[in-house]
Write a protein that holds these residues in place. Sequence first.
Motif, PDB file in Angstrom:
ATOM      1  N   PRO A   1      81.848  53.247 119.682  1.00  0.00           N
ATOM      2  CA  PRO A   1      80.636  53.906 120.400  1.00  0.00           C
ATOM      3  C   PRO A   1      80.355  53.540 121.694  1.00  0.00           C
ATOM      4  CG  PRO A   1      80.062  52.648 118.491  1.00  0.00           C
ATOM      5  CD  PRO A   1      81.613  52.451 118.704  1.00  0.00           C
TER       6      PRO A   1
ATOM      7  N   THR B   1      79.527  58.860 119.548  1.00  0.00           N
ATOM      8  CA  THR B   1      78.934  58.037 118.505  1.00  0.00           C
ATOM      9  C   THR B   1      80.019  58.039 117.466  1.00  0.00           C
ATOM     10  OG1 THR B   1      76.724  58.872 119.213  1.00  0.00           O
ATOM     11  CG2 THR B   1      77.109  58.323 116.865  1.00  0.00           C
TER      12      THR B   1
ATOM     13  N   LEU C   1      79.712  63.110 118.353  1.00  0.00           N
ATOM     14  CA  LEU C   1      80.002  62.511 116.842  1.00  0.00           C
ATOM     15  C   LEU C   1      81.517  62.387 116.487  1.00  0.00           C
ATOM     16  CD1 LEU C   1      78.563  60.971 114.828  1.00  0.00           C
ATOM     17  CD2 LEU C   1      78.054  62.970 113.730  1.00  0.00           C
TER      18      LEU C   1
ATOM     19  N   GLN D   1      78.019  60.490 126.000  1.00  0.00           N
ATOM     20  CA  GLN D   1      77.763  59.511 124.390  1.00  0.00           C
ATOM     21  C   GLN D   1      78.728  59.795 123.450  1.00  0.00           C
ATOM     22  OE1 GLN D   1      75.088  57.262 124.136  1.00  0.00           O
ATOM     23  NE2 GLN D   1      76.415  56.716 122.666  1.00  0.00           N
TER      24      GLN D   1
END
Length: 126
Positions: free
Chosen positions: A91, A123, A11, A121
């Motif tokens: 993202p 984000t 994140l 990933q």
Amino acid sequence: QVTLVESGGGLVQPGGSLRLSCAGSGFTPDFHNIGWFRQAPGKQREGISCTSVRDNSTWYADSVKGRFSISREYAKNTVDLQMNRVKSEDPGVYYCAVDRESTSRCGPEVDAYDWWGQGAQVTVSS
């Protein structure tokens, strides 16, 4: 057996930074172009950046030019993607990939790459 492992995803706030790393094994890095790609939900996988083995040149998609930087360490067989000034449109799942033939400079064409990592990933959220 060729293996690519991405790490460093997570994140990040808009405007922040994140560094992705791709660790490769099972191939000789001196002979292969390596690229970074991302796939946002509902969208096709797109080329973000790549590095060419023949002249160490690099390529960036317009959407990340000036914000992202690709770097390579042949001795460690790693390729990093430094993501700065991250935006809300950044993202997705980020993949590194290797072009087995590497007969020309690297580019964003997904079909040019033969070996892929599992993805990391990213984000973006405040």
